[in-house]
Design a protein around this motif. Structure first.
Motif, PDB file in Angstrom:
ATOM      1  N   UNK A   1       0.450  -1.272   0.170  1.00 14.73           N
ATOM      2  CA  UNK A   1       0.062  -0.271  -0.059  1.00 14.73           C
ATOM      3  C   UNK A   1       0.917   0.943   0.174  1.00 14.73           C
ATOM      4  N   UNK A   2       0.177   2.418  -0.675  1.00 19.18           N
ATOM      5  CA  UNK A   2       1.154   4.108  -0.326  1.00 19.18           C
ATOM      6  C   UNK A   2       0.129   4.491   0.539  1.00 19.18           C
ATOM      7  N   UNK A   3       0.242   5.376   2.072  1.00 22.77           N
ATOM      8  CA  UNK A   3      -0.030   5.961   2.192  1.00 22.77           C
ATOM      9  C   UNK A   3       0.646   7.434   2.331  1.00 22.77           C
ATOM     10  N   UNK A   4       0.158   8.194   3.311  1.00 22.33           N
ATOM     11  CA  UNK A   4       0.596   9.841   3.165  1.00 22.33           C
ATOM     12  C   UNK A   4       0.570  10.584   4.346  1.00 22.33           C
ATOM     13  N   UNK A   5       1.309  11.504   4.404  1.00 16.38           N
ATOM     14  CA  UNK A   5       1.220  12.574   5.522  1.00 16.38           C
ATOM     15  C   UNK A   5       1.775  14.248   5.472  1.00 16.38           C
ATOM     16  N   UNK A   6       0.679  15.189   5.242  1.00 21.94           N
ATOM     17  CA  UNK A   6       1.022  15.976   5.028  1.00 21.94           C
ATOM     18  C   UNK A   6       1.411  17.271   6.611  1.00 21.94           C
ATOM     19  N   UNK A   7       1.820  18.038   6.253  1.00 19.49           N
ATOM     20  CA  UNK A   7       2.517  18.501   7.675  1.00 19.49           C
ATOM     21  C   UNK A   7       1.024  18.565   8.750  1.00 19.49           C
ATOM     22  N   UNK A   8       0.989  18.309   9.765  1.00 18.00           N
ATOM     23  CA  UNK A   8      -0.179  18.441  10.750  1.00 18.00           C
ATOM     24  C   UNK A   8      -1.499  18.197  10.841  1.00 18.00           C
ATOM     25  N   UNK A   9      -1.089  16.592   9.728  1.00 17.47           N
ATOM     26  CA  UNK A   9      -1.784  15.669   9.406  1.00 17.47           C
ATOM     27  C   UNK A   9      -1.740  14.612   9.549  1.00 17.47           C
ATOM     28  N   UNK A  10      -2.487  13.563  10.230  1.00 11.79           N
ATOM     29  CA  UNK A  10      -2.314  12.403  10.211  1.00 11.79           C
ATOM     30  C   UNK A  10      -1.688  12.093   8.446  1.00 11.79           C
ATOM     31  N   UNK A  11      -1.178  10.715   9.095  1.00 11.99           N
ATOM     32  CA  UNK A  11      -1.208   9.747   7.978  1.00 11.99           C
ATOM     33  C   UNK A  11      -2.415   8.903   7.297  1.00 11.99           C
ATOM     34  N   UNK A  12      -2.215   9.342   5.852  1.00  8.28           N
ATOM     35  CA  UNK A  12      -4.035   8.849   5.113  1.00  8.28           C
ATOM     36  C   UNK A  12      -3.288   7.892   4.489  1.00  8.28           C
ATOM     37  N   UNK A  13      -4.068   6.806   4.495  1.00 10.35           N
ATOM     38  CA  UNK A  13      -4.256   5.833   3.085  1.00 10.35           C
ATOM     39  C   UNK A  13      -4.314   6.587   1.379  1.00 10.35           C
ATOM     40  N   UNK A  14      -3.550   5.662   0.997  1.00  8.66           N
ATOM     41  CA  UNK A  14      -4.375   6.539  -0.719  1.00  8.66           C
ATOM     42  C   UNK A  14      -4.918   5.142  -1.357  1.00  8.66           C
ATOM     43  N   UNK A  15      -3.771   4.307  -1.803  1.00 11.22           N
ATOM     44  CA  UNK A  15      -3.637   3.012  -2.146  1.00 11.22           C
ATOM     45  C   UNK A  15      -3.426   2.222  -1.749  1.00 11.22           C
ATOM     46  N   UNK A  16      -3.539   0.214  -2.524  1.00  6.92           N
ATOM     47  CA  UNK A  16      -3.145  -0.520  -1.912  1.00  6.92           C
ATOM     48  C   UNK A  16      -3.691  -1.573  -2.992  1.00  6.92           C
ATOM     49  N   UNK A  17      -2.758  -2.615  -2.720  1.00 10.38           N
ATOM     50  CA  UNK A  17      -2.809  -3.830  -3.927  1.00 10.38           C
ATOM     51  C   UNK A  17      -2.905  -5.124  -3.575  1.00 10.38           C
ATOM     52  N   UNK A  18      -3.198  -6.395  -4.055  1.00  4.64           N
ATOM     53  CA  UNK A  18      -3.057  -7.285  -3.041  1.00  4.64           C
ATOM     54  C   UNK A  18      -1.726  -8.510  -3.651  1.00  4.64           C
ATOM     55  N   UNK A  19      -1.410  -9.177  -2.803  1.00  3.06           N
ATOM     56  CA  UNK A  19      -0.471 -10.108  -3.320  1.00  3.06           C
ATOM     57  C   UNK A  19      -0.244 -10.618  -4.671  1.00  3.06           C
ATOM     58  N   UNK A  20      -1.214 -10.803  -5.212  1.00  2.00           N
ATOM     59  CA  UNK A  20      -1.490 -11.132  -6.652  1.00  2.00           C
ATOM     60  C   UNK A  20      -1.190 -10.518  -7.116  1.00  2.00           C
ATOM     61  N   UNK A  21      -1.769  -9.169  -6.977  1.00  2.32           N
ATOM     62  CA  UNK A  21      -1.817  -7.732  -7.511  1.00  2.32           C
ATOM     63  C   UNK A  21      -3.673  -7.068  -9.055  1.00  2.32           C
ATOM     64  N   UNK A  22      -4.421  -8.255  -8.258  1.00  2.00           N
ATOM     65  CA  UNK A  22      -5.237  -8.909  -8.558  1.00  2.00           C
ATOM     66  C   UNK A  22      -6.745  -7.746  -8.229  1.00  2.00           C
ATOM     67  N   UNK A  23      -6.393  -7.662  -6.777  1.00  3.12           N
ATOM     68  CA  UNK A  23      -6.990  -6.220  -6.235  1.00  3.12           C
ATOM     69  C   UNK A  23      -6.970  -5.490  -5.956  1.00  3.12           C
ATOM     70  N   UNK A  24      -7.178  -3.854  -6.162  1.00  2.00           N
ATOM     71  CA  UNK A  24      -6.926  -3.247  -6.003  1.00  2.00           C
ATOM     72  C   UNK A  24      -8.029  -1.706  -5.308  1.00  2.00           C
ATOM     73  N   UNK A  25      -7.564  -1.200  -4.140  1.00  2.00           N
ATOM     74  CA  UNK A  25      -8.102  -0.235  -4.071  1.00  2.00           C
ATOM     75  C   UNK A  25      -7.277   1.172  -3.689  1.00  2.00           C
ATOM     76  N   UNK A  26      -8.421   2.411  -3.641  1.00  2.00           N
ATOM     77  CA  UNK A  26      -8.031   3.508  -3.799  1.00  2.00           C
ATOM     78  C   UNK A  26      -8.886   4.671  -2.954  1.00  2.00           C
ATOM     79  N   UNK A  27      -8.105   5.250  -1.954  1.00  2.00           N
ATOM     80  CA  UNK A  27      -9.268   6.873  -1.260  1.00  2.00           C
ATOM     81  C   UNK A  27      -9.643   7.765  -2.487  1.00  2.00           C
ATOM     82  N   UNK A  28     -11.017   8.486  -1.771  1.00  2.00           N
ATOM     83  CA  UNK A  28     -11.460   8.493  -2.627  1.00  2.00           C
ATOM     84  C   UNK A  28     -11.626  10.160  -3.602  1.00  2.00           C
ATOM     85  N   UNK A  29      -9.883  10.643  -2.832  1.00  2.51           N
ATOM     86  CA  UNK A  29      -8.948  11.602  -3.344  1.00  2.51           C
ATOM     87  C   UNK A  29      -8.250  11.619  -4.212  1.00  2.51           C
ATOM     88  N   UNK A  30      -8.014  10.783  -4.268  1.00  2.00           N
ATOM     89  CA  UNK A  30      -7.504  10.086  -5.400  1.00  2.00           C
ATOM     90  C   UNK A  30      -8.065   9.064  -6.444  1.00  2.00           C
TER      91      UNK A  30
END
Length: 117
Positions: free
Chosen positions: A35-64
């Motif tokens: 997965x990828x997460x991000x953290x902006x200054x003064x903010x909590x770390x947030x989820x961005x995207x993830x991919x399963x071990x097989x690569x067959x499933x992906x998930x994204x934050x609504x913002x991206x």
């Protein structure tokens, strides 16, 4: 257990693109969901995207959704985050994350992405 090293961050103008890479060491990379997460200054770390071990499933934050694409290349032990149509609000430190059942999550050191408006 894997170790992760991110690269590809930098300064880009709004509307531009960047591709982040996360290189994993270790022979068990293919068993980890990534997965990828991000953290902006003064903010909590947030989820961005993830991919399963097989690569067959992906998930994204609504913002991206529709702008970012996560992918993995098991032959290269690498996961990517293609970021298009970047916005100033995408500015953050981006972290790679590896997750496997019954093991603690693994984090990279992070790479800075700065989007100028």
């Amino acid at each position: 257990q894997v170790q992760l090293v991110e690269s590809g961050g930098g300064l880009v103008q709004a509307g531009g693109s960047l591709r982040l890479s996360c290189a994993a060491s270790g022979r068990t990379f293919s068993r980890y969901s990534m997965g990828w997460f991000r953290q902006a200054p003064g903010k909590e770390r947030e989820f961005v995207a993830a991919i399963s071990w097989s690569g067959g499933l992906t998930n994204y934050a609504d913002s991206v959704k529709g702008r970012f694409t996560i992918s993995r290349d098991s032959a290269k032990n690498t996961v990517y985050l293609q970021m298009n149509s970047l916005k100033s609000e995408d500015t953050a430190v981006y972290y790679c994350n590896a997750v496997r059942l019954r093991l603690p999550p693994v984090w990279g050191q992070g790479t800075q992405v700065t989007v100028s408006s």
